[in-house]
Design a protein around this motif. Structure first.
Motif, PDB file in Angstrom:
ATOM      1  N   SER A   1       0.814  -1.155   0.038  1.00 45.22           N
ATOM      2  CA  SER A   1      -0.128  -0.168  -0.067  1.00 45.22           C
ATOM      3  C   SER A   1       1.291   1.469   0.322  1.00 45.22           C
ATOM      4  O   SER A   1       0.142   2.800   0.001  1.00 45.22           O
ATOM      5  CB  SER A   1      -0.608   0.009   0.817  1.00 45.22           C
ATOM      6  OG  SER A   1      -0.235   0.481   2.281  1.00 45.22           O
ATOM      7  N   THR A   2       2.191   0.900   0.475  1.00 43.84           N
ATOM      8  CA  THR A   2       3.132   2.434   0.203  1.00 43.84           C
ATOM      9  C   THR A   2       3.175   2.423  -1.080  1.00 43.84           C
ATOM     10  O   THR A   2       3.809   3.956  -0.819  1.00 43.84           O
ATOM     11  CB  THR A   2       4.384   1.716   1.009  1.00 43.84           C
ATOM     12  OG1 THR A   2       5.198   0.814   0.268  1.00 43.84           O
ATOM     13  CG2 THR A   2       4.351   1.556   2.556  1.00 43.84           C
ATOM     14  N   ALA A   3       3.054   2.045  -1.938  1.00 51.34           N
ATOM     15  CA  ALA A   3       3.060   2.310  -3.415  1.00 51.34           C
ATOM     16  C   ALA A   3       1.910   3.094  -4.295  1.00 51.34           C
ATOM     17  O   ALA A   3       1.674   3.021  -4.562  1.00 51.34           O
ATOM     18  CB  ALA A   3       3.463   0.700  -4.733  1.00 51.34           C
TER      19      ALA A   3
ATOM     20  N   GLY B   1       3.489   8.364   0.786  1.00 54.20           N
ATOM     21  CA  GLY B   1       4.291   8.576   0.789  1.00 54.20           C
ATOM     22  C   GLY B   1       5.277   9.308   0.741  1.00 54.20           C
ATOM     23  O   GLY B   1       6.732  10.090   1.454  1.00 54.20           O
ATOM     24  N   ARG B   2       5.228  10.475  -0.175  1.00 56.96           N
ATOM     25  CA  ARG B   2       6.174  11.672  -1.289  1.00 56.96           C
ATOM     26  C   ARG B   2       5.410  12.656  -0.594  1.00 56.96           C
ATOM     27  O   ARG B   2       4.615  13.454  -0.466  1.00 56.96           O
ATOM     28  CB  ARG B   2       6.031  11.300  -2.900  1.00 56.96           C
ATOM     29  CG  ARG B   2       6.806  12.563  -3.772  1.00 56.96           C
ATOM     30  CD  ARG B   2       6.684  11.775  -4.978  1.00 56.96           C
ATOM     31  NE  ARG B   2       7.334  12.852  -5.140  1.00 56.96           N
ATOM     32  CZ  ARG B   2       7.012  13.578  -6.911  1.00 56.96           C
ATOM     33  NH1 ARG B   2       6.678  12.442  -7.508  1.00 56.96           N
ATOM     34  NH2 ARG B   2       7.873  14.220  -7.254  1.00 56.96           N
ATOM     35  N   THR B   3       7.025  13.371  -0.234  1.00 59.04           N
ATOM     36  CA  THR B   3       6.578  14.328   0.656  1.00 59.04           C
ATOM     37  C   THR B   3       7.188  15.797  -0.525  1.00 59.04           C
ATOM     38  O   THR B   3       7.803  15.392  -1.336  1.00 59.04           O
ATOM     39  CB  THR B   3       7.872  15.004   1.495  1.00 59.04           C
ATOM     40  OG1 THR B   3       8.212  14.525   1.165  1.00 59.04           O
ATOM     41  CG2 THR B   3       6.838  14.353   2.974  1.00 59.04           C
ATOM     42  N   GLU B   4       6.487  17.026  -0.158  1.00 59.64           N
ATOM     43  CA  GLU B   4       6.983  18.057  -1.360  1.00 59.64           C
ATOM     44  C   GLU B   4       8.209  18.431  -1.433  1.00 59.64           C
ATOM     45  O   GLU B   4       9.068  18.717  -0.528  1.00 59.64           O
ATOM     46  CB  GLU B   4       5.769  19.164  -1.469  1.00 59.64           C
ATOM     47  CG  GLU B   4       4.654  18.694  -1.923  1.00 59.64           C
ATOM     48  CD  GLU B   4       3.511  19.510  -1.289  1.00 59.64           C
ATOM     49  OE1 GLU B   4       3.715  20.707  -2.385  1.00 59.64           O
ATOM     50  OE2 GLU B   4       2.630  19.852  -0.853  1.00 59.64           O
TER      51      GLU B   4
END
Length: 89
Positions: free
Chosen positions: A56-58, A86-89
Motif C-alpha cells: 500500500s505504500t506504493a 508517502g512522497r513529500t513536496e
C-alpha cells in the motif's frame, strides 16, 4: 457572528465534501486535509486513493478541491494533484 440555520459548520462541510467525492469518483477517500470558509461557502481538500497497489505504500493518491455552497451543496470539484503515497513536496 450568528450562523444562518441553513449554513453548515466546518466539520459538517468536511464530512459533506468526503461524501460528495466518494459518490462522484467511486474511490476510497482517506480524509479531509483542509477546510476553510470562502465568500461563497466552503472550500475543502480531500485525499483519495487513485490506484491501489501492493504494498500500500506504493498507492497513487489524489488531492481533490471541493467547492461547497454555505448549506453544503456541491458547486464543483477538481483533482489538483496526483502523487505516490508517502512522497513529500
Amino acid at each position: 457572528m450568528a450562523q444562518d440555520l441553513d449554513e453548515v459548520t466546518a466539520t459538517e462541510a468536511a464530512e459533506l465534501a468526503l461524501g460528495h467525492i466518494e459518490r462522484l469518483t467511486k474511490r476510497q477517500t482517506l480524509g479531509v486535509t483542509s477546510v476553510r470558509p470562502t465568500e461563497e461557502g466552503w472550500l475543502a481538500e480531500v485525499e483519495v486513493v487513485e490506484e491501489s497497489r501492493v504494498p500500500s505504500t506504493a498507492n497513487i493518491l489524489g488531492l481533490y478541491e471541493v467547492d461547497l455552497e454555505p448549506d453544503g451543496e456541491l458547486v464543483s470539484y477538481r483533482r489538483t494533484r496526483r502523487y505516490a503515497r508517502g512522497r513529500t513536496e
